[in-house]
Scaffold this active site. Sequence first.
Site, PDB file in Angstrom:
ATOM      1  N   HIS A  93       0.845  -1.092  -0.084  1.00  0.00           N
ATOM      2  CA  HIS A  93       0.174   0.007  -0.003  1.00  0.00           C
ATOM      3  C   HIS A  93       0.768   1.329   0.045  1.00  0.00           C
ATOM      4  CE1 HIS A  93       0.524   1.920   4.159  1.00  0.00           C
ATOM      5  NE2 HIS A  93       0.978   0.629   4.133  1.00  0.00           N
ATOM      6  N   CYS A  94       0.319   2.123  -0.425  1.00  0.00           N
ATOM      7  CA  CYS A  94       1.062   3.784  -0.280  1.00  0.00           C
ATOM      8  C   CYS A  94      -0.252   4.659   0.248  1.00  0.00           C
ATOM      9  CB  CYS A  94       1.468   4.142  -1.607  1.00  0.00           C
ATOM     10  SG  CYS A  94       0.382   4.251  -3.019  1.00  0.00           S
ATOM     11  N   ALA A  95      -0.281   5.912   0.004  1.00  0.00           N
ATOM     12  CA  ALA A  95      -1.333   6.481   0.502  1.00  0.00           C
ATOM     13  C   ALA A  95      -2.819   6.507  -0.277  1.00  0.00           C
ATOM     14  CB  ALA A  95      -0.942   8.129   0.419  1.00  0.00           C
TER      15      ALA A  95
END
EC number: 3.1.3.48
Length: 327
Positions: A93-95
């Site tokens: 995941h990232c933002a």
Amino acid sequence: MEAMALLDKVPGDLKLYIGGMFTLRRRDALKEASITHVLSVLRMPLDEELFSPFKHHVVEVDDLEDENLLEHFPATCRFIQEGLDGGGGVLVHCAMGKSRSATCVIAYLMHKHHINVSEALSQVRQARPIVEPNEGFMKQLELYGQMQTPEDVENTPAYQRWVYQREIELSRAVGQAPEAEKIRFEDEHVTDQSASFELRCRKCRRPLATSQYLVDHSAAKSANDQGGNLSTATAGRDCAHYFLDPLSWMRPELEQGKLDGRLECPKCHNNVGKYAWQGMQCSCSEWIVPGISLAKSRIDQVNKTTVSEIRRPPGLAANGNSARQNL
């Protein structure tokens, strides 16, 4: 099964998922997907309580085109593989689950399945249609593919050259010459000595470069775009200069920290060219950065076949039969 639908799973048999920060709060979905490893690709304060059940790895990068995510690919691929080998699921995941996380998942798929960027991107978009790595990350993925997704990126010549080019661009942006220790002298790194011709000082005949160190630019590119099969030298025959990578004989001049200057033959000290770290325009109108050039009016191009003929031992004919005929 309804909980699992809340997670975006990459198509195939792998338990590999992609998402944004909000995905971490879907605890039931994470449990249903048997998530054991979480890869976070972002630079921001993280609530460690979100990761307490999982093995966690963080890559601190911003979603900017000039960020170096390429150097992290081997580590992120190993982490993902470790989680999958353990039988659990892996969440990357990232933002927003759009650029950084997608880049790492694409890199893993390229490494795992030996596929190209487009194929890997297509797979990830099936899971998460909003996926869109930024342009800088896409170029890094392309380079990763050209490098054949190595286990050790940083010691790969293509990567080192890419880092050098980034340093040149940074120096150019601030109007300074690159630091001496960051200049890459290409002949100190290339082991393949195959070349079609040499460039020699016209005055003293000292070899200064070979064809593999020439920088390709618009003349050659336009010929190739039109379906031609011309060499760099042929396609650039109307150019007044040969543009080169930095070579070790240029070291005394290039390490002085000047933005531009002249290049002298190391043997006879004749002026053979010039350089400009900020770039220079070729006579064909292409802008070359950095501009490191030898003037064709002061250089002779000598084909390597001609060189080998000149160096052939006395009594040995071009076809190699004379000596045997005299036996």
